[in-house]
Design an enzyme around this catalytic site. Structure first.
Site, PDB file in Angstrom:
ATOM      1  N   ASP A 114     -12.907  -7.261   9.282  1.00 18.65           N
ATOM      2  CA  ASP A 114     -14.167  -6.675   8.826  1.00 18.65           C
ATOM      3  C   ASP A 114     -15.164  -7.693   8.257  1.00 18.65           C
ATOM      4  O   ASP A 114     -16.353  -7.421   8.182  1.00 18.65           O
ATOM      5  CB  ASP A 114     -13.896  -5.571   7.800  1.00 18.65           C
ATOM      6  N   PHE A 125     -15.173  -2.374  -3.039  1.00 16.67           N
ATOM      7  CA  PHE A 125     -15.917  -1.184  -3.458  1.00 16.67           C
ATOM      8  C   PHE A 125     -15.374  -0.634  -4.774  1.00 16.67           C
ATOM      9  O   PHE A 125     -16.130  -0.132  -5.607  1.00 16.67           O
ATOM     10  CB  PHE A 125     -15.866  -0.115  -2.364  1.00 16.67           C
ATOM     11  N   ARG A 139       0.836  -1.205   0.000  1.00 17.27           N
ATOM     12  CA  ARG A 139       0.000   0.000   0.000  1.00 17.27           C
ATOM     13  C   ARG A 139       0.868   1.251   0.000  1.00 17.27           C
ATOM     14  O   ARG A 139       0.628   2.200  -0.744  1.00 17.27           O
ATOM     15  CB  ARG A 139      -0.914   0.007   1.234  1.00 17.27           C
ATOM     16  N   ARG A 170      -3.456  -5.891   1.978  1.00 15.36           N
ATOM     17  CA  ARG A 170      -3.384  -4.979   3.120  1.00 15.36           C
ATOM     18  C   ARG A 170      -2.107  -5.193   3.935  1.00 15.36           C
ATOM     19  O   ARG A 170      -1.578  -4.264   4.535  1.00 15.36           O
ATOM     20  CB  ARG A 170      -4.605  -5.244   4.009  1.00 15.36           C
ATOM     21  N   GLU A 178     -18.385   5.629  -4.574  1.00 15.08           N
ATOM     22  CA  GLU A 178     -17.509   4.935  -5.520  1.00 15.08           C
ATOM     23  C   GLU A 178     -18.003   5.005  -6.960  1.00 15.08           C
ATOM     24  O   GLU A 178     -17.203   5.049  -7.900  1.00 15.08           O
ATOM     25  CB  GLU A 178     -17.351   3.469  -5.098  1.00 15.08           C
TER      26      GLU A 178
HETATM   27  C1  LIG Z   1     -19.300   1.480   0.084  1.00 14.20           C
HETATM   28  C2  LIG Z   1     -18.311   1.680   1.177  1.00 14.20           C
HETATM   29  N1  LIG Z   1     -17.244   2.465   0.963  1.00 14.20           N
HETATM   30  C3  LIG Z   1     -16.312   2.614   1.949  1.00 14.20           C
HETATM   31  C4  LIG Z   1     -16.451   1.971   3.146  1.00 14.20           C
HETATM   32  C5  LIG Z   1     -15.379   2.096   4.220  1.00 14.20           C
HETATM   33  N2  LIG Z   1     -15.852   2.870   5.363  1.00 14.20           N
HETATM   34  C6  LIG Z   1     -16.361   2.303   6.477  1.00 14.20           C
HETATM   35  S1  LIG Z   1     -16.879   3.386   7.624  1.00 14.20           S
HETATM   36  C7  LIG Z   1     -16.434   4.701   6.652  1.00 14.20           C
HETATM   37  C8  LIG Z   1     -16.694   6.097   7.139  1.00 14.20           C
HETATM   38  C9  LIG Z   1     -18.127   6.259   7.522  1.00 14.20           C
HETATM   39  O1  LIG Z   1     -18.396   7.535   7.994  1.00 14.20           O
HETATM   40  P1  LIG Z   1     -19.829   7.868   8.592  1.00 14.20           P
HETATM   41  O2  LIG Z   1     -20.892   7.395   7.669  1.00 14.20           O
HETATM   42  O3  LIG Z   1     -19.847   9.301   8.944  1.00 14.20           O
HETATM   43  O4  LIG Z   1     -19.924   6.939   9.864  1.00 14.20           O
HETATM   44  P2  LIG Z   1     -19.512   7.242  11.376  1.00 14.20           P
HETATM   45  O5  LIG Z   1     -18.765   8.539  11.422  1.00 14.20           O
HETATM   46  O6  LIG Z   1     -20.770   7.353  12.115  1.00 14.20           O
HETATM   47  O7  LIG Z   1     -18.688   6.091  11.832  1.00 14.20           O
HETATM   48  C10 LIG Z   1     -15.877   4.246   5.441  1.00 14.20           C
HETATM   49  C11 LIG Z   1     -15.373   5.105   4.371  1.00 14.20           C
HETATM   50  C12 LIG Z   1     -17.577   1.147   3.310  1.00 14.20           C
HETATM   51  N3  LIG Z   1     -17.789   0.436   4.431  1.00 14.20           N
HETATM   52  N4  LIG Z   1     -18.497   1.035   2.331  1.00 14.20           N
END
Ligand SMILES: Cc1ncc(C[n+]2csc(CCOP(=O)(O)OP(=O)(O)O)c2C)c(N)n1
Lengths: 311, 283
Positions: free
Chosen positions: A114, A80, A7, A164, A55
Site C-alpha cells: 500500500d 489511522f 493479528r 501484519r 477514526e
Molecule cells: C482513514 C482511512 N481509514 C481506513 C482506510 C482503509 N481502507 C481503504 S479502502 C477502505 C474501504 C473504502 O470503501 P469505499 O469508500 O466505499 O470505497 P470503494 O468501495 O469504492 O472501494 C478502507 C476502510 C483508509 N485507507 N483510510
C-alpha cells in the site's frame, strides 16, 4: 521454528478477555477482517461497534464508553489508529487518563504494497509523547495475547502496535502474565547489547548468531514495552558493554531507539540506531524487499555491531 | 453554455481499455484494489477523454483540469486512464506496487506523472480539492477540480467539513463524484455502516446534486456538462455503480475490494472484457 499471526492472536485475546469480563467492548473502523477484531464481533455482537471509516469519532466514542465504566479496545491500521485521531486521543483519552486501549494493526512497513500513506513509521513517537500512554510492541503472537490482557487490566490508556506478518514464536505460551514495563533478554552476551522491538528482535537474534561465529558476543533484549521504559533494566543490560545498538521498524526519531538513548544519556555508550532513517515508506511486492531497502535486516545489525566493536 | 460532444461508443471502448489496463496491473496472485477501481472506469473515461481540459503532452499546464482520487486505493483506474492518454508508459503497468515503481499502491504526486495529490488516508481528498479549486479561482485559472470519493469514505467526518466549506465558499469550479457502489472493506455499506439519503445530505449542505447511473456514459456526460455550467454552488454527482463492474466473478463482491485473482479468474476476466468490447463495437 513455529510462526504465528499476531493479528489473529489479538482477535482471539479479545474474545478470551471478553468472555471473562462483560465490560470489554470493541470498536472498529471497517478493517475488522484485517485487524481480526471480527472474532469478537462473531462472539459478542452487542459489545462490538462498527464505527465506519471514522477514526476520530471512534477514538472519542471509546473515551465515552470508558467514562461509562466500559473497557474499550479500538483497532484499525496503525497509521489511522494513531495519527488520524491524534488530537482525539490526546484530549479525550490521554489527558483524562482513561482505560482506552488502542490497537494499531499492520504497523511499520508491514503493509508493504500500500505504500507510504499506509505504512506507520511514526506511531510510537506519537503515542510515546503523550503523558499517561503506555506503548507496547509485541515480539510474537504469545506476547500479543498476554499484552492484550495486561492492557485491559491496567489503568489508563495503552497502545499496542501489531505486525501484519506472521512472526516466529519466541516467548512461552504459559500462565505467567505480561507485566507492563517488562523488558527481557532473549539472548545473553557481553560485548554489545542490541535493544530491539517487534520484528527487529528476530533480525537481531539472527545477527547475534552470525556474530557469535566470528567470536563477537551479543546480548539481545526484547524491548516490548517502550513506555513506561524500565530504565534500570536499560542500565543493567548495558553495563560493561563496548556499545549499544537499537533496532526498530520505526523512524529513528522519537521511537524506541530514542527512548533508549534518552535513558542512557547520563551514562552514555557508543550507540548506533537502526530504523527508518527519517524517510517515508514506499510500495514493494514483498515485506522482505522493504526491510532490505530500509536497512532493517540481520546484515544491517551485523554491520552496526562491527562498527561499534572497531571503535 | 459550454457543450462537449460525446462519442458514446468511443467512451465505452475507452472504459473497456481502462478495465483491461487495470487487469494488466493485477496478474494472477497479485493483491490489489480491483473492485473500487473498475467501478469508476466509465467515469474516468468520460472525464479524461471527453471533459477535462488537459494536454497529455503538458500535464503541468496551470489552466488544466484536475482529478483527485480521494478514494486513493482505486488509483489503478487513474493509472489506466493516464496510460491510455500516453502520460504513463504502458510498460510500467506490470511494476505496480514493486519496489522503486512509479506506480505506488496509493496516489503519489511526487512519483507519478499526472497524479495531482497524495491521497489514500480516506476522507481528505475533498478538502484538498476544495483548496485547489479556491486557489485556482484566486489565480483566475480556468481549471476545474474533480474529486472522486467512495461511499464508505463518506463516514469520515472531514468529508462533511469539506462539504460545508465548499458551499460557504461557493466553489463552483469543484465537482465531487461519489462512487456509490454499496460495498466497503468489510462488506456492504448496508451491513457495515449504512449512510441513508446521501443525495439529500449533500443538498442540505448546499450542493448542486445530480444523481445518475455511473456506468452509463451518456448520463455521466450529461451530469458533467451540468456540473460545469452550474454557477454559485459546487456540484456533486451521486453515481450509482457496481463494485467490480465488468468482471463477472467480482461484481458486488467484497472479496475483490482488495484481493487477488486466480489463473482461472484472470482468464474469465480477459474473456469478459473481450465480450463487452465486441458488443460495444457491434452496437
Ligand atoms: C482513514 C482511512 N481509514 C481506513 C482506510 C482503509 N481502507 C481503504 S479502502 C477502505 C474501504 C473504502 O470503501 P469505499 O469508500 O466505499 O470505497 P470503494 O468501495 O469504492 O472501494 C478502507 C476502510 C483508509 N485507507 N483510510
Amino acid at each position: 521454528m513455529i510462526t504465528a499471526s499476531l493479528r489473529k492472536s489479538y482477535g482471539e485475546a479479545l474474545v478470551q478477555i471478553g468472555r471473562e469480563n462483560k465490560d470489554i467492548v470493541v470498536l472498529e473502523a471497517d478493517l475488522g477482517k484485517s485487524t481480526m477484531s471480527c472474532f469478537f464481533e462473531d462472539q459478542f455482537p452487542d459489545r462490538y461497534f462498527q464505527m465506519g471509516i471514522a477514526e476520530q469519532n471512534m477514538a472519542s466514542t471509546s473515551a465515552g464508553l470508558a467514562l461509562a465504566g466500559k473497557i474499550p479496545f479500538y483497532s484499525t491500521f496503525a497509521v489511522f489508529a494513531t495519527g488520524r485521531a491524534y488530537d482525539q486521543i490526546r484530549s479525550s483519552i490521554a489527558i483524562p487518563d482513561l482505560n482506552v486501549n488502542i490497537c494499531g494493526s499492520s504497523a511499520g512497513l508491514s503493509d508493504f504494497g500500500d505504500g507510504k500513506t499506509h505504512q506507520s513509521i511514526d506511531d510510537i513517537a506519537l503515542m510515546r509523547v503523550l503523558p499517561n500512554m503506555t506503548v507496547l510492541s509485541p515480539v510474537d503472537a504469545e506476547e500479543t495475547k498476554k499484552m492484550v490482557k495486561a492492557m485491559a487490566e491496567s489503568e489508563g490508556p495503552a497502545y499496542i502496535r501489531i505486525n501484519r506478518s506472521d512472526l516466529p514464536v519466541l516467548t512461552a505460551d504459559d500462565d505467567k502474565p505480561y507485566q507492563i514495563g517488562q523488558m527481557t533478554s532473549v539472548k545473553k552476551g557481553d560485548d554489545i547489547t542490541v535493544f530491539a522491538s517487534g520484528i527487529m528482535v528476530h533480525q537481531s537474534l539472527k545477527a547475534a548468531e552470525m556474530l557469535e561465529k566470528e567470536g563477537i558476543s551479543v546480548e539481545v533484549v526484547n524491548v516490548s514495552c517502550i513506555k513506561p521504559l524500565d530504565k534500570d533494566a536499560v542500565k543493567q543490560f548495558s553495563a560493561g558493554r563496548k556499545g549499544i545498538v537499537t533496532a526498530e521498524e520505526h523512524s529513528i526519531i522519537g521511537g524506541m531507539g530514542s527512548a533508549i538513548t534518552e535513558a542512557m544519556s547520563e551514562n552514555p555508550l557508543p550507540l548506533v540506531q537502526i530504523g527508518v532513517q527519517d524517510k517515508y515508506g514506499t510500495s514493494a511486492s514483498c515485506y522482505e524487499d522493504l526491510l532490505k531497502a530500509y536497512g532493517l535486516t540481520e546484515d544491517d545489525i551485523v554491520t552496526a555491531v562491527k562498527r561499534l566493536i572497531k571503535k | 453554455m459550454e457543450t462537449t460532444i460525446l462519442n458514446r461508443k468511443e467512451a465505452m471502448l475507452t472504459a473497456n481499455a481502462i478495465r483491461s489496463d487495470i487487469l494488466a496491473m493485477l496478474p494472477p496472485g497479485k493483491v490489489g484494489h480491483l473492485g473500487g477501481s473498475s467501478s469508476i472506469a466509465d467515469i474516468m473515461s468520460c472525464l479524461y477523454f471527453h471533459h477535462m481540459n488537459i494536454n497529455p503532452k503538458n500535464m503541468k499546464d496551470p489552466d488544466r483540469d484536475r482529478i483527485l482520487l480521494s478514494k486513493g486505493h482505486s488509483v489503478l483506474a487513474q493509472y489506466a486512464a493516464l496510460t491510455e492518454l500516453g502520460v504513463i508508459d504502458r510498460n510500467e503497468l506490470k511494476t505496480l506496487k514493486t519496489y522503486g515503481s512509479v506506480l505506488q499502491g496509493h496516489p503519489d504526486m511526487e512519483r507519478t506523472p499526472g497524479i495531482e495529490a497524495v491521497t489514500g488516508s480516506l476522507g481528505q481528498g475533498l478538502s484538498v480539492g476544495l483548496g485547489l479549486a479556491l486557489g485556482l479561482k484566486l489565480e483566475k485559472s480556468k481549471g476545474r477540480v474533480y474529486v472522486i470519493c467512495g461511499d464508505g469514505e463518506l463516514s469520515e467526518g472531514q468529508v462533511w467539513e469539506a462539504a460545508m466549506a465548499g458551499s460557504v465558499f461557493k466553489a463552483d469550479n469543484l465537482t465531487a463524484i461519489i462512487d456509490l457502489n454499496g460495498i466497503q472493506a468489510t462488506g456492504t455499506t448496508e451491513e457495515t455502516f449504512p449512510i441513508p439519503n446521501i443525495a439529500e445530505k449533500w443538498e442540505a449542505f448546499g450542493w448542486n446534486v445530480i444523481q445518475l447511473d455511473g456506468h452509463d456514459v451518456v448520463a455521466i456526460h450529461k451530469a458533467l456538462e451540468e456540473a460545469r455550467n452550474f454557477k454559485g454552488k459546487p456540484s456533486v454527482l451521486v453515481a450509482r455503480t457496481i463494485k467490480g463492474k465488468g468482471f463477472s466473478f467480482a461484481e458486488n463482491k467484497a472479496a475483490f475490494h482488495n484481493g487477488s485473482l486466480t489463473d482461472e479468474q484472470y482468464k474469465i476476466a480477459l474473456e469478459d472484457l473481450e465480450k463487452i468490447k465486441n458488443e460495444v463495437e457491434k452496437s
